[in-house]
Design an enzyme around this catalytic site. Structure first.
Site, PDB file in Angstrom:
ATOM      1  N   ASP A 187     -24.020  -9.863 -32.023  1.00  0.00           N
ATOM      2  CA  ASP A 187     -25.062  -9.640 -33.021  1.00  0.00           C
ATOM      3  C   ASP A 187     -25.066  -8.156 -33.352  1.00  0.00           C
ATOM      4  OD1 ASP A 187     -27.637 -10.011 -34.563  1.00  0.00           O
ATOM      5  OD2 ASP A 187     -27.468 -11.968 -33.604  1.00  0.00           O
ATOM      6  N   HIS A 258     -25.256  -9.949 -39.224  1.00  0.00           N
ATOM      7  CA  HIS A 258     -25.486  -9.762 -37.787  1.00  0.00           C
ATOM      8  C   HIS A 258     -24.230  -9.199 -37.107  1.00  0.00           C
ATOM      9  CE1 HIS A 258     -29.507 -11.437 -37.434  1.00  0.00           C
ATOM     10  NE2 HIS A 258     -29.143 -12.512 -38.128  1.00  0.00           N
ATOM     11  N   GLU A 325     -28.686 -15.271 -42.222  1.00  0.00           N
ATOM     12  CA  GLU A 325     -29.395 -14.015 -42.437  1.00  0.00           C
ATOM     13  C   GLU A 325     -28.446 -12.856 -42.793  1.00  0.00           C
ATOM     14  OE1 GLU A 325     -33.246 -14.846 -39.548  1.00  0.00           O
ATOM     15  OE2 GLU A 325     -31.570 -13.683 -38.747  1.00  0.00           O
TER      16      GLU A 325
END
Length: 581
Positions: A187, A258, A325
């Site tokens: 991440d 990420h 995301e």
């Protein structure tokens, strides 16, 4: 008034978690002692070895194999496909023997865990208690799972869990008949897997200089550097340890968003012509970094090399590529990104994300594997964090992903409620249901004195009422695409194993029953009966050393330790019930 029980009364059947399909007790007992033999039949293999090791450690009994003469009592393990699927089993306990018959080795293992529960909490200790007597109620149990995917996701990127903690969690998953361990390995805040051809991923990407103390809005910092990673041999050990317990490990490398930890190690992976104005190292904030991968040919080749090494470590069918995301701000300001989209024949930079993931879905399929990703992989232009699923074409929710070439075998983890899973199943993609409103275990468990309270209150009973198959799919052809479900534990404010235990348990026990047992409709589930069985199960967790949240509330060292004058400022609670999924 109920008369007190005496030692001459027939024993009660201790509460089993998860509840078996069918169970009947005759009121007698089987006593295991020095004369008891352990009779492992052909095909019981590793399940037999592990069960015998667990029982001998806890009881101190020798449990030798059977000899020439008939034993006084016995524990017998058998494999018989007639029982059902490979995870199905029967357990028949008489006054003379306990016989576990599994449809395969996994079924034998599940039956062994049920036998340990019937022996009581001391059977979960690693050394015998003085004076313990080992009695099992006589029962007939038929059992097997509802779903083939019964998963738990652990985020080791935000806060690293050392290998011994991971192995311990595999034991806990097996004890609750869960069979998928989704390991979130990368991440913005850290890269956790050794890639030998890309050494800077762990030399630089596995370490951050500090961490925000509390949630993303907290003004406080923990100045202690944080990091760690698993060597490839560590991960091979984890995979083998899991396989012995009939658990599949699904690795996740999150792309194209990420990804700041990877970009910090190899800056050429980032967008080349947009000054981002953020820390160029491994991200010390929580939330979502604006820095994303540039999906050029060099980046594609880089991650093909990464996944080539991963496939040698993880033999399972699925590889998780995140896909969630991913902010588009850098791409939208980048001439290089616009040129790359035009070169690929895409309708703007918003299509770079589905193109990138579709490439790797085909790349994995060519190697006999399947991509699984968060529900954004079905959107042509996924929006920022947590926004509802919005397909580009409501009448054909997978049209954008299909047009970009997403392999038909790609599967979806539906996290933003049920909508992404509904769209995926109706479009013919397999689905794992993990809606944040129901099974995100980083969410707080009560109002009041919870450590770093996050989002909505999700109690043991709330998790127990989770239903993986939404009513819109029940009874339709698309229902077969629901592989199962998983509970997710994100670790921004879960600093160590003790806090992970607190967040995961006892809610993971309720989740395990939801995905194993065939329960009535959510509104008809008996939470009082669950509580009665959990009263038997808490001592088992105690024996296993699990630092769960007690039903009466957190213990003193589990409570929030907020600075004076800052009540609630280190968390991010939300009030009321979560929105419908």
């Amino acid at each position: 008034m109920t008369s007190p029980r005496t030692e001459n009364d027939p024993p009660l059947l201790p509460g089993l978690i998860p509840a078996p399909r069918a169970a009947h007790t005759t009121g007698e007992t089987l006593t295991l002692d020095e004369s008891t033999v352990f009779d492992a039949g052909e095909g019981t293999g590793v399940a037999a070895r592990l069960l015998r090791a667990e029982l001998t450690a806890a009881t101190g009994l020798p449990l030798p194999p059977p000899g020439a003469s008939a034993p006084a009592t016995a524990v017998r393990l058998r494999v018989d496909p007639a029982v059902g699927g490979p995870e199905d089993y029967t357990l028949v306990v008489t006054a003379h023997e306990a016989v576990i018959t599994g449809g395969g080795g996994a079924g034998v293992q599940h039956g062994g865990h049920t036998l340990r529960q019937l022996l009581g909490s001391p059977a979960y200790r690693r050394a015998p208690l003085p004076g313990a007597r080992w009695r099992v109620p006589t029962v007939e149990i038929e059992d097997g799972p509802r779903f083939g995917w019964r998963g738990f996701m652990l985020d080791v990127s935000r806060h690293f869990m050392p290998k011994d903690g991971v192995l311990r969690y595999l034991d806990l998953l097996a004890a609750h008949k869960l069979n998928v361990f989704h390991l979130h390995l990368s991440d913005d805040q850290g890269w956790r897997v050794e890639i030998r051809s890309k050494p800077r991923l762990t030399e630089q990407g596995a370490w951050r200089p500090r961490s925000r103390f509390g949630h993303r809005d907290s003004p406080l910092w923990d100045e202690q550097p944080h990091g760690g990673f698993y060597t490839q041999d560590d991960l091979r050990e984890i995979v083998a340890y899991a396989a012995d317990r009939h658990i599949t490990v699904v690795p996740e490398i999150d792309i194209p968003g990420h990804s700041q930890a990877a970009i910090a190690a190899y800056p050429e992976l980032g967008v080349p012509d947009v000054p981002d104005g953020v820390d160029t190292g491994v991200w010390t904030e929580w939330g979502i970094s604006p820095r994303v991968l540039f999906p050029g040919e060099e980046t594609v080749r880089f991650f093909e090399d990464v996944f080539t090494e991963l496939l040698e470590i993880f033999p399972g069918e699925f590889v998780h590529l995140g896909g969630d995301e991913c902010p588009r701000d850098q791409w939208e300001r980048s001439a290089a990104a616009a040129a790359r989209a035009a070169e690929l024949g895409l309708d703007g930079v918003a299509e770079l994300q589905p193109w990138f993931l579709a490439h790797f879905s085909r790349w994995l399929a060519e190697r006999g594997r399947r991509l699984i990703g968060w529900d954004e992989i079905l959107e042509s232009a996924p929006e920022h964090a947590g926004e509802p699923f919005r397909p580009a074409d409501p009448d054909d929710p997978a049209a954008a992903a299909r047009a970009a070439g997403l392999d038909p075998g790609a599967a979806v983890c539906s996290w933003r409620g049920y909508a992404g899973g509904l769209a995926a199943a109706r479009a013919g993609h397999d689905v794992v249901m993990c809606p944040e409103q129901q099974v995100y275990l980083d969410y707080r468990q009560a109002d009041g004195d919870e450590p770093f309270p996050i989002a909505y209150v999700r109690t043991l009973h709330d998790v127990y009422r989770f239903e993986p198959v939404p009513p819109e799919l029940a009874g339709t052809d698309a229902e077969r695409h629901v592989l199962g479900a998983q509970a997710n534990l994100w670790t921004e404010v879960v600093q160590d194993r003790r806090r992970a235990d607190y967040q995961a348990f006892p809610r993971l026990c309720a989740f395990a029953e939801v995905v194993w047992s065939r329960l009535p409709a959510p509104e008809d589930r008996d939470t009082g009966e669950l509580d009665r069985r959990m009263a038997h199960h808490y001592p088992r967790l105690d024996a296993l050393g699990v630092e769960y949240r007690p039903p009466g509330g957190p213990l003193p060292w589990q409570r929030s330790q907020l600075p004076e004058g800052m009540p609630g400022s280190l968390g991010r609670p939300r009030e009321g019930a979560p929105p419908a999924g």
